[in-house]
Design a protein around this motif. Structure first.
Motif, PDB file in Angstrom:
ATOM      1  N   ILE A  44       0.944  -1.266  -0.091  1.00  0.00           N
ATOM      2  CA  ILE A  44      -0.023   0.072  -0.011  1.00  0.00           C
ATOM      3  C   ILE A  44       0.910   1.281   0.014  1.00  0.00           C
ATOM      4  CG2 ILE A  44      -1.627   1.302   1.236  1.00  0.00           C
ATOM      5  CD1 ILE A  44      -2.395  -1.543   2.519  1.00  0.00           C
ATOM      6  N   GLU A  45       0.515   2.156  -0.973  1.00  0.00           N
ATOM      7  CA  GLU A  45       1.677   3.196  -1.161  1.00  0.00           C
ATOM      8  C   GLU A  45       0.953   4.347  -0.622  1.00  0.00           C
ATOM      9  OE1 GLU A  45       3.416   5.739  -4.763  1.00  0.00           O
ATOM     10  OE2 GLU A  45       3.679   3.438  -4.806  1.00  0.00           O
ATOM     11  N   VAL A  46       1.518   5.324   0.247  1.00  0.00           N
ATOM     12  CA  VAL A  46       1.290   6.538   0.772  1.00  0.00           C
ATOM     13  C   VAL A  46       2.364   7.535   0.738  1.00  0.00           C
ATOM     14  CG1 VAL A  46       0.653   7.800   2.986  1.00  0.00           C
ATOM     15  CG2 VAL A  46      -0.279   5.558   2.410  1.00  0.00           C
ATOM     16  N   GLY A  47       2.129   8.513   0.182  1.00  0.00           N
ATOM     17  CA  GLY A  47       3.294   9.580  -0.011  1.00  0.00           C
ATOM     18  C   GLY A  47       4.439   9.132  -0.679  1.00  0.00           C
ATOM     19  N   GLY A  48       4.458   8.155  -1.731  1.00  0.00           N
ATOM     20  CA  GLY A  48       5.650   7.803  -2.372  1.00  0.00           C
ATOM     21  C   GLY A  48       6.446   6.701  -1.719  1.00  0.00           C
ATOM     22  N   THR A  49       6.050   6.192  -0.750  1.00  0.00           N
ATOM     23  CA  THR A  49       6.350   5.046   0.283  1.00  0.00           C
ATOM     24  C   THR A  49       5.428   4.037   0.619  1.00  0.00           C
ATOM     25  OG1 THR A  49       8.107   4.362   1.743  1.00  0.00           O
ATOM     26  CG2 THR A  49       6.595   6.074   2.499  1.00  0.00           C
ATOM     27  N   TRP A  54       5.792   4.159   6.340  1.00  0.00           N
ATOM     28  CA  TRP A  54       5.363   5.486   6.670  1.00  0.00           C
ATOM     29  C   TRP A  54       4.657   5.597   8.033  1.00  0.00           C
ATOM     30  CZ3 TRP A  54       0.448   7.148   8.608  1.00  0.00           C
ATOM     31  CH2 TRP A  54       0.322   8.882   8.564  1.00  0.00           C
ATOM     32  N   PHE A  55       4.233   4.300   8.638  1.00  0.00           N
ATOM     33  CA  PHE A  55       3.848   4.255  10.137  1.00  0.00           C
ATOM     34  C   PHE A  55       5.147   4.187  10.885  1.00  0.00           C
ATOM     35  CE2 PHE A  55      -0.545   2.606   9.291  1.00  0.00           C
ATOM     36  CZ  PHE A  55      -1.215   3.279  10.329  1.00  0.00           C
TER      37      PHE A  55
END
Length: 88
Positions: A44-49, A54-55
């Motif tokens: 799962i991608e969030v903000g390019g990562t 991210w967490f």
């Protein structure tokens, strides 16, 4: 304290329940989502990562800040309930 008598035992039970609940959320986010669930969150991608990274970086910090404000708000409510809040 405002000089009123209060139920100290139930006050501290409420206080400890809030503390333990906050610690559980903290542990789930920092250890669970960032370390244990990272392989499952990797797709799962969030903000390019990926979401696991991210967490581990931003998500845990944001969660901790939210926990601080939630704790302060909830503790004020508990203080008011038991009559030990600060007079304004």
């Amino acid at each position: 304290m405002s000089g009123h008598s209060y139920d100290a035992e139930n006050y501290w039970k409420s206080n400890l329940r809030l503390i333990f609940g906050s610690l559980i959320v903290w542990a789930l986010v920092s250890y669970g989502a960032a370390i244990l669930l990272r392989p499952m969150l990797a797709g799962i991608e969030v903000g390019g990562t990926d979401l696991g990274f991210w967490f581990a970086q931003q998500g845990s910090i944001i969660t901790f800040i939210i926990l601080i404000f939630f704790y302060a708000w909830r503790m004020n409510k508990i203080d008011e309930k038991f009559g030990v809040h600060e007079e304004k």
